[in-house]
Design an enzyme around this catalytic site. Structure first.
Site, short mmCIF file in Angstrom:
data_model
loop_
_atom_site.label_atom_id
_atom_site.label_comp_id
_atom_site.label_asym_id
_atom_site.label_seq_id
_atom_site.Cartn_x
_atom_site.Cartn_y
_atom_site.Cartn_z
N ARG A 76 0.66 -1.30 0.27
CA ARG A 76 0.25 0.07 0.19
C ARG A 76 0.79 1.24 0.06
O ARG A 76 1.52 1.26 1.01
CB ARG A 76 -1.03 -0.15 1.51
CG ARG A 76 -1.72 1.91 1.57
CD ARG A 76 -2.85 1.09 2.64
NE ARG A 76 -3.11 3.04 2.08
CZ ARG A 76 -3.28 3.31 3.26
NH1 ARG A 76 -2.91 3.31 4.74
NH2 ARG A 76 -3.40 5.01 3.19
N HIS A 122 -3.04 10.89 1.11
CA HIS A 122 -2.20 10.90 1.79
C HIS A 122 -2.19 12.29 2.52
O HIS A 122 -0.43 12.49 2.49
CB HIS A 122 -1.40 9.81 2.18
CG HIS A 122 -1.34 9.22 3.27
ND1 HIS A 122 -1.40 7.64 3.43
CD2 HIS A 122 -0.84 9.68 4.65
CE1 HIS A 122 -0.74 7.25 5.06
NE2 HIS A 122 -0.60 8.76 5.11
N GLU A 168 -7.82 8.56 6.11
CA GLU A 168 -7.90 9.06 7.74
C GLU A 168 -7.79 10.80 7.60
O GLU A 168 -7.47 12.02 7.85
CB GLU A 168 -6.98 8.97 8.07
CG GLU A 168 -6.10 8.33 8.39
CD GLU A 168 -5.10 7.58 9.61
OE1 GLU A 168 -4.18 9.07 10.11
OE2 GLU A 168 -4.30 6.70 9.86
N ASN A 307 -7.91 2.24 9.37
CA ASN A 307 -6.25 2.57 10.36
C ASN A 307 -6.32 2.65 11.93
O ASN A 307 -7.84 2.94 12.66
CB ASN A 307 -5.77 3.25 9.97
CG ASN A 307 -5.52 3.86 8.57
OD1 ASN A 307 -5.91 2.60 7.42
ND2 ASN A 307 -4.69 4.98 7.78
N TYR A 309 -4.19 1.64 15.66
CA TYR A 309 -3.01 1.73 16.10
C TYR A 309 -3.33 1.09 17.44
O TYR A 309 -2.98 0.18 18.21
CB TYR A 309 -2.34 2.72 16.30
CG TYR A 309 -2.02 2.98 15.04
CD1 TYR A 309 -2.36 3.46 13.95
CD2 TYR A 309 -0.68 1.92 14.46
CE1 TYR A 309 -1.91 3.62 12.71
CE2 TYR A 309 -0.17 2.70 13.39
CZ TYR A 309 -0.38 3.44 12.57
OH TYR A 309 0.02 3.25 11.31
N GLU A 373 -3.86 -0.36 7.91
CA GLU A 373 -2.86 0.53 8.96
C GLU A 373 -3.01 -0.09 10.78
O GLU A 373 -3.78 -0.51 11.08
CB GLU A 373 -2.82 1.79 9.09
CG GLU A 373 -2.28 2.90 7.77
CD GLU A 373 -1.24 3.79 8.02
OE1 GLU A 373 -1.49 4.45 9.49
OE2 GLU A 373 -1.69 4.64 6.90
C1 GBH Z 1 -1.46 7.07 10.18
O1 GBH Z 1 -2.36 8.49 11.35
C2 GBH Z 1 -0.94 7.91 9.00
O2 GBH Z 1 -1.75 7.24 8.49
C3 GBH Z 1 0.03 7.73 8.86
O3 GBH Z 1 0.88 8.80 8.05
C4 GBH Z 1 0.96 8.12 10.26
O4 GBH Z 1 3.28 8.00 9.70
C5 GBH Z 1 1.21 7.13 11.15
O5 GBH Z 1 -0.72 6.49 11.74
C6 GBH Z 1 1.93 6.87 12.10
O6 GBH Z 1 1.79 7.86 13.10
O7 GBH Z 1 -3.39 13.75 19.59
O8 GBH Z 1 -5.02 14.30 19.21
O9 GBH Z 1 -3.13 14.47 18.12
C7 GBH Z 1 -2.45 7.60 12.53
C8 GBH Z 1 -3.72 8.00 13.08
C9 GBH Z 1 -4.21 9.91 14.52
C10 GBH Z 1 -2.33 8.90 15.33
C11 GBH Z 1 -4.34 10.99 15.58
C12 GBH Z 1 -2.88 10.03 16.34
C13 GBH Z 1 -3.10 12.24 17.47
C14 GBH Z 1 -4.56 12.25 18.25
N1 GBH Z 1 -3.41 9.43 14.37
N2 GBH Z 1 -3.44 10.39 16.92
S1 GBH Z 1 -4.13 13.56 18.74
#
Ligand code: GBH
Length: 470
Positions: A76, A122, A168, A307, A309, A373
């Protein structure tokens, strides 16, 4: 019951153009909003930018070699809009060199038996569109995105059968226009930006993102899919939200967190309306859709792209609208934490939350799921020597737990999951965190641009070899 995934299960690794490619001015590429934002060194933790990144524009054959070595079935990656149409708009010229780069790249993947899984957006909007009319704030963007998508479908659709419109949209709207942590960095917080209104702009941007997605999908379905087949959808991000305890306020708060992080986009796209809790929270500030627009939007994704985590415990009582006015924590009432802490402050490992989330969204939205992801940044990995960093035990444990959870979701809970992509193939430019935070299963030495497989790369490859039917 089978303890394996079916033989057509797709798995691999994910990346994004601005995070890995570098070669910011090569072959006619123009700047994106991330070039502008990251060149303002106050915005990025280590003062870095994506000018060189992991140099994948030049080293793409090496990256494909790695994918092969790990046994990946798919890759991807995202396309840089400003390589394809440097000025971005529907009347602006297409850059043949940009088309040629991705065309060669796709051919090289296919030559190696790797399925291309392509994200159109992206986060790297051509700066020219930001300058021309304010980017995602202006509904002009809807037709410009549709046109960009069309150029990609025409150029690569003969070979690409898996498309994602947006990665996202929550991050684009909230981090870009609410917190000002991502490009273009607009926010009401005047310490961070002279411009922006966090109370209105993210919701306007969200609507334009949804409409641009829906137009691109309609175009694909009308003009391309009948001839060339293929699948197209959007990918949304969310953490799973567990009520902190069983009080009604906190159960409600957890649902509100899901409604805001995911329902904002998923409910219109899969169910045809915004979540009630979002309407109640925002009133007139949530720009609605006309009946014609809803007809376009509802059902506009062939699958559910996810996505994810981590998991949060959620309590009522917060003041951050973008989380649904809840308080998020990793700490349980008894003082223990959900799981191993990552380098990223927002990330702890909690595999059971992944399984619960998959069940929740399959029940609520009923679409087959692509996990586009999932991954982990090991704490202090950026401070370690290469020799130490490649033994990434916390990341191996993360994938071990999350992949078991995936298998249980499929084989015990009956969730229809079609693919899984680990984030990320390579260490790369982690947006506002720069290069200190590493998410790769491959270590990148930015001094030499040499790649070193970490233990997790072998682990993930071996896991799928053992758990996908021949
Ligand atoms: C992904 O976002 C992205 O698609 C990718 O590009 C990135 O490298 C990867 O994750 C790793 O970070 O504390 O309110 O700022 C992950 C989703 C959503 C995770 C926002 C971090 C922070 C919330 N992200 N979150 S805030």
């Amino acid at each position: 019951m089978s303890s394996k995934l079916s033989n057509d299960f797709i798995w691999g690794f994910a990346t994004a153009s601005y995070q890995i490619e570098g070669s910011a001015t090569a072959d006619g590429r123009s700047p994106s909003i991330w070039d502008t934002f990251s060149h303002d060194t106050s915005k990025i933790a280590d003062g870095s930018n994506g000018d060189i990144a992991a140099d994948s524009y030049n080293k793409y054959k090496e990256d494909i070699e790695l994918l092969k070595k790990y046994g990946a079935k798919s890759y991807r990656f995202s396309i840089s809009w400003s390589r394809i149409i440097p000025l971005g708009g529907r009347n602006d010229p297409v850059n043949p060199k940009g088309i040629e780069f991705y065309s060669n790249f796709i051919d090289e993947l296919l030559k190696n038996g790797i399925i291309p899984f392509v994200t159109l957006y992206h986060w790297d909007l051509p700066q020219a569109l930001e300058d021309r009319y304010g980017g995602w704030l202006n509904d002009e963007i809807v037709l410009d995105f549709e046109h960009y998508a069309k150029v990609c479908f025409e150029s690569f659709g003969d070979r690409v059968k898996h498309w994602l419109t947006h990665n996202e949209p929550w991050c684009v709207a909230v981090l870009g226009y609410g917190h000002g942590a991502h490009a273009p960095g607009r926010t009401s917080d005047r310490a961070k930006s002279d411009v922006g209104d966090s109370t209105t702009e993210p919701w306007i941007v969200g609507r334009n993102l949804i409409l641009s997605h829906a137009r691109a999908v309609k175009l694909y379905r009308d003009e391309f899919k009948p001839k060339i087949g293929g699948q197209i959808g959007i990918t949304l991000n969310t953490s799973w939200a567990i009520p902190w305890d069983s009080t009604p306020e906190n159960i409600d708060a957890a649902q509100r967190a899901m409604d805001t992080s995911m329902g904002w986009f998923a409910d219109p796209i899969y169910l045809g309306h915004y979540p009630e809790s979002l309407k109640a929270m925002l009133g007139d500030r949530l720009p609605d859709f006309t009946p014609e627009e809803i007809e376009l939007v509802k059902g506009s994704s062939d699958f559910f792209g996810l996505n994810t985590y981590t998991t949060n415990l959620v309590k009522a009582g917060g003041t951050n609208e973008f989380d649904g006015n809840v308080i998020k924590t990793f700490v349980r009432p008894d003082g223990t934490s959900l799981g191993t802490q990552a380098q990223s402050p927002w990330l702890q490992a909690y595999p059971d939350g992944f399984r619960q989330l998959l069940g929740y969204l399959y029940k609520r939205y009923g679409s087959p799921v692509h996990v586009t992801e999932n991954g982990f940044s090991v704490k202090d990995e950026g401070k370690k020597s290469i020799e130490e960093a490649i033994h990434d035990t916390d990341r191996v444990e993360y994938y071990d737990g999350y992949l078991r959870a995936l298998l249980s979701a499929v084989n015990e809970d009956g969730v229809d999951i079609r693919s899984y992509f680990a984030w990320s193939l390579l260490d790369n430019f982690e947006w506002q965190d720069g290069y200190v935070t590493r998410f790769g299963v491959t270590y990148v030495d930015y001094e030499t641009q040499k790649r070193y497989p970490k233990d997790s790369a072998h682990f993930v490859g071996k896991w799928f070899k053992e758990h996908v039917e021949e």
